[in-house]
Design an enzyme around this catalytic site. Structure first.
Site, short mmCIF file in Angstrom:
data_model
loop_
_atom_site.label_atom_id
_atom_site.label_comp_id
_atom_site.label_asym_id
_atom_site.label_seq_id
_atom_site.Cartn_x
_atom_site.Cartn_y
_atom_site.Cartn_z
N GLN A 131 88.22 -24.98 -2.17
CA GLN A 131 88.08 -25.50 -3.54
C GLN A 131 87.22 -26.76 -3.53
O GLN A 131 87.41 -27.65 -2.70
CB GLN A 131 89.47 -25.81 -4.12
CG GLN A 131 89.41 -26.22 -5.59
CD GLN A 131 90.80 -26.34 -6.21
OE1 GLN A 131 91.82 -26.17 -5.55
NE2 GLN A 131 90.82 -26.64 -7.49
N HIS B 220 90.40 -22.91 -11.66
CA HIS B 220 89.43 -21.95 -12.19
C HIS B 220 89.54 -20.63 -11.44
O HIS B 220 89.89 -20.59 -10.27
CB HIS B 220 88.00 -22.49 -12.11
CG HIS B 220 87.62 -23.00 -10.76
ND1 HIS B 220 88.00 -24.24 -10.29
CD2 HIS B 220 86.91 -22.43 -9.75
CE1 HIS B 220 87.52 -24.42 -9.08
NE2 HIS B 220 86.87 -23.33 -8.71
#
Ligand code: 5GP
Length: 113
Positions: free
Chosen positions: A93, A99
């Protein structure tokens, strides 16, 4: 919670190619696409990462998932696509606003890198 570049996209402070939006979620094209179609689906609520969700986010998380086939269909991904959530450092990430990646338009391979 600290804000990220994605908050600026939600607030229209920086441009993005937005492909879907409703009260809870927004989806836009990834600036560095890893497939011919690469969309990010995010909650408008600031949640840094999947590890940080709580039971109070259950409906929101379901909503985000329900958005995905709708967006994929609109993007012409009728032959399939991949859905990815990178969580934390070892998960790869880089933006700490939860997301979901939608990747499509080419054959995906497994295992991912
Ligand atoms: P992660 O690595 O955190 O799972 O994914 C973050 C994604 O956000 C990356 O694929 C990256 O290309 C994308 N990204 C980072 N900054 C921006 C930006 O300013 N605009 C858009 N549209 N995508 C971004």
């Amino acid at each position: 919670m600290s804000e990220t570049i994605f908050t600026k996209i939600i607030d229209r402070e920086i441009p993005a190619t937005i492909v879907y939006e409703d009260d809870l979620a927004i989806a836009f094209k990834d600036i560095n696409p890893q497939a011919p179609t690469h969309i990010l689906v995010i909650p408008k609520k600031v949640i840094a990462k999947l590890d940080d969700v709580t039971p109070s986010d259950q409906a929101l998380l379901g909503h985000l998932l329900l958005c995905i086939p709708k967006i994929a269909q609109e993007q012409g991904l009728s032959d399939g696509y991949r859905v990815v959530i990178n969580n934390g450092e070892l998960g790869g990430q880089t933006v700490y606003h939860l997301h979901i990646h939608i990747l499509g338009g080419r054959q995906m391979t497994w295992p991912p890198g």
